[in-house]
Motif scaffolding. Structure first.
Motif, PDB file in Angstrom:
ATOM      1  N   GLY A  42       1.707  -8.968  14.840  1.00 38.23           N
ATOM      2  CA  GLY A  42       2.042  -7.872  15.729  1.00 38.23           C
ATOM      3  C   GLY A  42       2.830  -6.749  15.095  1.00 38.23           C
ATOM      4  N   LYS A  43       3.039  -6.841  13.783  1.00 42.06           N
ATOM      5  CA  LYS A  43       3.806  -5.804  13.088  1.00 42.06           C
ATOM      6  C   LYS A  43       2.962  -5.154  11.998  1.00 42.06           C
ATOM      7  CE  LYS A  43       8.405  -7.714  13.900  1.00 42.06           C
ATOM      8  NZ  LYS A  43       9.706  -8.066  13.274  1.00 42.06           N
ATOM      9  N   ARG A  44       3.413  -3.994  11.569  1.00 43.39           N
ATOM     10  CA  ARG A  44       2.724  -3.282  10.498  1.00 43.39           C
ATOM     11  C   ARG A  44       3.073  -3.896   9.146  1.00 43.39           C
ATOM     12  NH1 ARG A  44       3.516   3.102  11.219  1.00 43.39           N
ATOM     13  NH2 ARG A  44       1.966   3.045   9.569  1.00 43.39           N
ATOM     14  N   ARG A  45       2.160  -3.732   8.205  1.00 44.68           N
ATOM     15  CA  ARG A  45       2.439  -4.183   6.852  1.00 44.68           C
ATOM     16  C   ARG A  45       3.563  -3.328   6.269  1.00 44.68           C
ATOM     17  NH1 ARG A  45      -2.547  -5.397   2.857  1.00 44.68           N
ATOM     18  NH2 ARG A  45      -3.099  -6.520   4.784  1.00 44.68           N
ATOM     19  N   GLU A  46       4.516  -3.990   5.611  1.00 51.56           N
ATOM     20  CA  GLU A  46       5.666  -3.274   5.081  1.00 51.56           C
ATOM     21  C   GLU A  46       5.914  -3.641   3.626  1.00 51.56           C
ATOM     22  OE1 GLU A  46       9.132  -4.386   7.317  1.00 51.56           O
ATOM     23  OE2 GLU A  46       9.079  -6.461   6.649  1.00 51.56           O
ATOM     24  N   LEU A  47       6.491  -2.701   2.918  1.00 50.49           N
ATOM     25  CA  LEU A  47       6.841  -2.940   1.526  1.00 50.49           C
ATOM     26  C   LEU A  47       7.993  -3.931   1.432  1.00 50.49           C
ATOM     27  CD1 LEU A  47       6.694  -2.074  -1.514  1.00 50.49           C
ATOM     28  CD2 LEU A  47       8.460  -0.404  -0.951  1.00 50.49           C
ATOM     29  N   VAL A  48       7.887  -4.862   0.484  1.00 46.13           N
ATOM     30  CA  VAL A  48       8.968  -5.805   0.220  1.00 46.13           C
ATOM     31  C   VAL A  48       9.649  -5.439  -1.099  1.00 46.13           C
ATOM     32  CG1 VAL A  48       9.572  -8.201  -0.201  1.00 46.13           C
ATOM     33  CG2 VAL A  48       7.814  -7.643   1.484  1.00 46.13           C
ATOM     34  N   ALA A  49       8.847  -5.332  -2.162  1.00 54.25           N
ATOM     35  CA  ALA A  49       9.401  -5.039  -3.482  1.00 54.25           C
ATOM     36  C   ALA A  49       8.298  -4.539  -4.393  1.00 54.25           C
ATOM     37  CB  ALA A  49      10.049  -6.278  -4.090  1.00 54.25           C
ATOM     38  N   VAL A  50       8.670  -3.642  -5.313  1.00 53.35           N
ATOM     39  CA  VAL A  50       7.720  -3.142  -6.298  1.00 53.35           C
ATOM     40  C   VAL A  50       8.367  -3.148  -7.671  1.00 53.35           C
ATOM     41  CG1 VAL A  50       6.366  -1.717  -4.722  1.00 53.35           C
ATOM     42  CG2 VAL A  50       8.363  -0.738  -5.860  1.00 53.35           C
ATOM     43  N   ILE A  51       7.508  -3.206  -8.698  1.00 55.41           N
ATOM     44  CA  ILE A  51       7.974  -3.131 -10.079  1.00 55.41           C
ATOM     45  C   ILE A  51       6.984  -2.269 -10.857  1.00 55.41           C
ATOM     46  CG2 ILE A  51       6.815  -5.301 -10.724  1.00 55.41           C
ATOM     47  CD1 ILE A  51       9.274  -5.786 -12.600  1.00 55.41           C
ATOM     48  N   THR A  52       7.536  -1.338 -11.624  1.00 54.46           N
ATOM     49  CA  THR A  52       6.677  -0.394 -12.333  1.00 54.46           C
ATOM     50  C   THR A  52       6.460  -0.821 -13.785  1.00 54.46           C
ATOM     51  OG1 THR A  52       8.503   0.978 -13.100  1.00 54.46           O
ATOM     52  CG2 THR A  52       7.630   1.447 -10.908  1.00 54.46           C
ATOM     53  N   VAL A  53       5.640  -0.040 -14.461  1.00 57.29           N
ATOM     54  CA  VAL A  53       5.285  -0.350 -15.841  1.00 57.29           C
ATOM     55  C   VAL A  53       6.522  -0.354 -16.743  1.00 57.29           C
ATOM     56  CG1 VAL A  53       4.771   2.058 -16.388  1.00 57.29           C
ATOM     57  CG2 VAL A  53       3.692   0.229 -17.712  1.00 57.29           C
ATOM     58  N   ASP A  54       7.544   0.441 -16.396  1.00 53.50           N
ATOM     59  CA  ASP A  54       8.762   0.464 -17.205  1.00 53.50           C
ATOM     60  C   ASP A  54       9.850  -0.424 -16.626  1.00 53.50           C
ATOM     61  OD1 ASP A  54      10.088   3.682 -16.019  1.00 53.50           O
ATOM     62  OD2 ASP A  54       9.373   1.901 -14.973  1.00 53.50           O
ATOM     63  N   ASN A  55       9.444  -1.353 -15.772  1.00 54.20           N
ATOM     64  CA  ASN A  55      10.341  -2.372 -15.200  1.00 54.20           C
ATOM     65  C   ASN A  55      11.336  -1.837 -14.182  1.00 54.20           C
ATOM     66  OD1 ASN A  55       9.275  -4.679 -16.517  1.00 54.20           O
ATOM     67  ND2 ASN A  55      10.375  -4.115 -18.377  1.00 54.20           N
ATOM     68  N   SER A  56      11.105  -0.666 -13.664  1.00 54.51           N
ATOM     69  CA  SER A  56      11.918  -0.204 -12.540  1.00 54.51           C
ATOM     70  C   SER A  56      11.512  -0.985 -11.299  1.00 54.51           C
ATOM     71  CB  SER A  56      11.692   1.288 -12.301  1.00 54.51           C
ATOM     72  OG  SER A  56      12.121   2.050 -13.395  1.00 54.51           O
ATOM     73  N   THR A  57      12.503  -1.301 -10.485  1.00 52.37           N
ATOM     74  CA  THR A  57      12.234  -2.068  -9.277  1.00 52.37           C
ATOM     75  C   THR A  57      12.805  -1.357  -8.058  1.00 52.37           C
ATOM     76  OG1 THR A  57      14.252  -3.367  -9.558  1.00 52.37           O
ATOM     77  CG2 THR A  57      12.237  -4.268 -10.502  1.00 52.37           C
ATOM     78  N   ASP A  58      12.218  -1.694  -6.914  1.00 55.32           N
ATOM     79  CA  ASP A  58      12.712  -1.174  -5.648  1.00 55.32           C
ATOM     80  C   ASP A  58      12.473  -2.242  -4.601  1.00 55.32           C
ATOM     81  OD1 ASP A  58      12.084   1.735  -3.522  1.00 55.32           O
ATOM     82  OD2 ASP A  58      13.919   0.584  -3.925  1.00 55.32           O
ATOM     83  N   TYR A  59      13.405  -2.330  -3.650  1.00 57.87           N
ATOM     84  CA  TYR A  59      13.334  -3.369  -2.637  1.00 57.87           C
ATOM     85  C   TYR A  59      13.543  -2.778  -1.248  1.00 57.87           C
ATOM     86  CZ  TYR A  59      14.059  -6.610  -6.545  1.00 57.87           C
ATOM     87  OH  TYR A  59      13.940  -7.318  -7.721  1.00 57.87           O
ATOM     88  N   ALA A  60      12.946  -3.432  -0.277  1.00 55.96           N
ATOM     89  CA  ALA A  60      13.258  -3.104   1.104  1.00 55.96           C
ATOM     90  C   ALA A  60      14.702  -3.491   1.379  1.00 55.96           C
ATOM     91  CB  ALA A  60      12.325  -3.862   2.046  1.00 55.96           C
ATOM     92  N   GLU A  61      15.351  -2.724   2.251  1.00 55.64           N
ATOM     93  CA  GLU A  61      16.756  -3.015   2.558  1.00 55.64           C
ATOM     94  C   GLU A  61      16.942  -4.437   3.073  1.00 55.64           C
ATOM     95  OE1 GLU A  61      18.646   0.171   1.105  1.00 55.64           O
ATOM     96  OE2 GLU A  61      19.648  -1.455   2.189  1.00 55.64           O
ATOM     97  N   ALA A  62      15.992  -4.918   3.814  1.00 55.85           N
ATOM     98  CA  ALA A  62      16.113  -6.234   4.446  1.00 55.85           C
ATOM     99  C   ALA A  62      16.137  -7.387   3.445  1.00 55.85           C
ATOM    100  CB  ALA A  62      14.969  -6.437   5.433  1.00 55.85           C
ATOM    101  N   VAL A  63      15.669  -7.150   2.219  1.00 53.79           N
ATOM    102  CA  VAL A  63      15.588  -8.241   1.249  1.00 53.79           C
ATOM    103  C   VAL A  63      16.484  -8.027   0.033  1.00 53.79           C
ATOM    104  CG1 VAL A  63      13.208  -8.649   1.971  1.00 53.79           C
ATOM    105  CG2 VAL A  63      13.655  -7.341  -0.119  1.00 53.79           C
TER     106      VAL A  63
END
Length: 121
Positions: A42-63
């Motif tokens: 019942g919810k939309r797909r959401e981003l959890v975490a990503v990692i780029t080619v240069d190892n930069s990362t980003d996370y959802a606030e919830a995690v």
């Protein structure tokens, strides 16, 4: 074509840990970014975490502070280590990858089939 195969989902108690993996294969030339998304019923797909080619990362606030994304370039594989899991983390977790593939160095964006993570006592 590019294929993504996830593994490692399952049932875990609240406060527990789980690691999911995603391996990319096929006519890959390079991968710019890989990540994890999730979708609960019942919810939309959401981003959890990503990692780029240069190892930069980003996370959802919830995690943030609980989940860690990592990768092994030689295997085109990423991992998501999930600690201190909560019932609200329950969802189907999908792997995503974007990059270049052959022939013709064309761009691609691929999704895995998803793996279920259930956090429940």
């Amino acid at each position: 074509q590019v294929q993504l195969v996830e593994s490692g989902g399952g049932l875990v108690q609240p406060g527990g840990s789980l690691r999911v993996s995603c391996a990319a294969s096929g006519s890959i030339i390079s991968i710019n970014v890989m990540g994890w998304y999730r979708q609960a019923p019942g919810k939309r797909r959401e981003l959890v975490a990503v990692i780029t080619v240069d190892n930069s990362t980003d996370y959802a606030e919830a995690v943030k502070g609980r989940f860690t994304i990592s990768k092994v370039n030689a295997k085109n594989t990423i991992y998501l280590q999930m600690n201190s899991l909560k019932p609200e983390d329950s969802a189907v977790y999908y792997c995503n990858a974007e990059g270049r593939r052959s022939p013709y160095y064309q761009t691609f964006r691929a999704w895995g089939q998803g793996t279920q993570v259930t956090v429940s006592s």
